[in-house]
Design a protein around this motif. Sequence first.
Motif, mmCIF file in Angstrom:
data_model
loop_
_atom_site.group_PDB
_atom_site.id
_atom_site.type_symbol
_atom_site.label_atom_id
_atom_site.label_comp_id
_atom_site.label_asym_id
_atom_site.label_seq_id
_atom_site.Cartn_x
_atom_site.Cartn_y
_atom_site.Cartn_z
ATOM 1 N N PHE A 64 0.837 -1.190 0.000
ATOM 2 C CA PHE A 64 0.000 0.000 0.000
ATOM 3 C C PHE A 64 0.873 1.241 0.000
ATOM 4 O O PHE A 64 1.773 1.387 0.827
ATOM 5 N N THR A 66 0.262 5.254 0.353
ATOM 6 C CA THR A 66 -0.790 6.166 0.785
ATOM 7 C C THR A 66 -0.343 7.607 0.591
ATOM 8 O O THR A 66 0.782 7.964 0.954
ATOM 9 N N LYS A 68 -1.249 11.064 2.006
ATOM 10 C CA LYS A 68 -1.979 11.653 3.120
ATOM 11 C C LYS A 68 -2.523 13.024 2.741
ATOM 12 O O LYS A 68 -2.206 13.567 1.675
ATOM 13 N N GLU A 77 3.066 1.275 6.668
ATOM 14 C CA GLU A 77 2.879 2.124 7.843
ATOM 15 C C GLU A 77 3.986 3.165 7.994
ATOM 16 O O GLU A 77 3.916 4.022 8.856
ATOM 17 N N LEU A 103 -2.676 1.974 -4.452
ATOM 18 C CA LEU A 103 -2.539 3.402 -4.169
ATOM 19 C C LEU A 103 -3.792 3.900 -3.469
ATOM 20 O O LEU A 103 -4.899 3.777 -3.981
ATOM 21 N N ARG A 104 -3.571 4.448 -2.266
ATOM 22 C CA ARG A 104 -4.665 5.044 -1.492
ATOM 23 C C ARG A 104 -4.404 6.538 -1.390
ATOM 24 O O ARG A 104 -3.257 6.950 -1.261
ATOM 25 N N ALA A 105 -5.454 7.328 -1.452
ATOM 26 C CA ALA A 105 -5.290 8.782 -1.332
ATOM 27 C C ALA A 105 -6.440 9.352 -0.521
ATOM 28 O O ALA A 105 -7.581 8.884 -0.626
ATOM 29 N N ASP A 106 -6.126 10.341 0.276
ATOM 30 C CA ASP A 106 -7.156 11.049 1.026
ATOM 31 C C ASP A 106 -8.096 11.744 0.044
ATOM 32 O O ASP A 106 -7.685 12.140 -1.045
#
Length: 152
Positions: A64, A66, A68, A77, A103-106
């Motif tokens: 992952f 991320t 932020k 993490e 890919l994670r995005a706020d």
Amino acid sequence: MAARLDDGDDLTESHEINVTPFIDVMLVLLIIFMVAAPLATVDVPVNLPTSTATPQPRPAKPVFLTIKQDLSLALGEEAVPRDQLRAALDKATQNNPDERILLRADQSVDYGQLMGVMNELRTAGYLKIGLVGLESATAAAAAAGQQQAAAR
């Protein structure tokens, strides 16, 4: 109504339809729709964070990345500076560029910033990128039904 003049006084009717005006009207309408269709879809409001797509099975060891809210990056993490992203990805994937990066995005991250991170991933050689979003209630219910059916 059309008439044909043969050899003199006898006028006979022609039973053929003149389709030229019909074709002209259809071509004008085609041009109008070709011009108007792209203009109708330019300003469509988009809400990207949720998805109704059926969730894909998770890899055994997902990687992952991320983005932020403050545009800092985190791999798993751990916080990662942008200039060390390639080295951190190589370490996390054991130098395997075929590994899928999730890919994670706020939600508040600008689309341009998200595309910038995707370009950095591509430059680093990681072309398999999955976007992670929230599941909607219908997709979550369908996934739960599929998991129950698979368990039987």
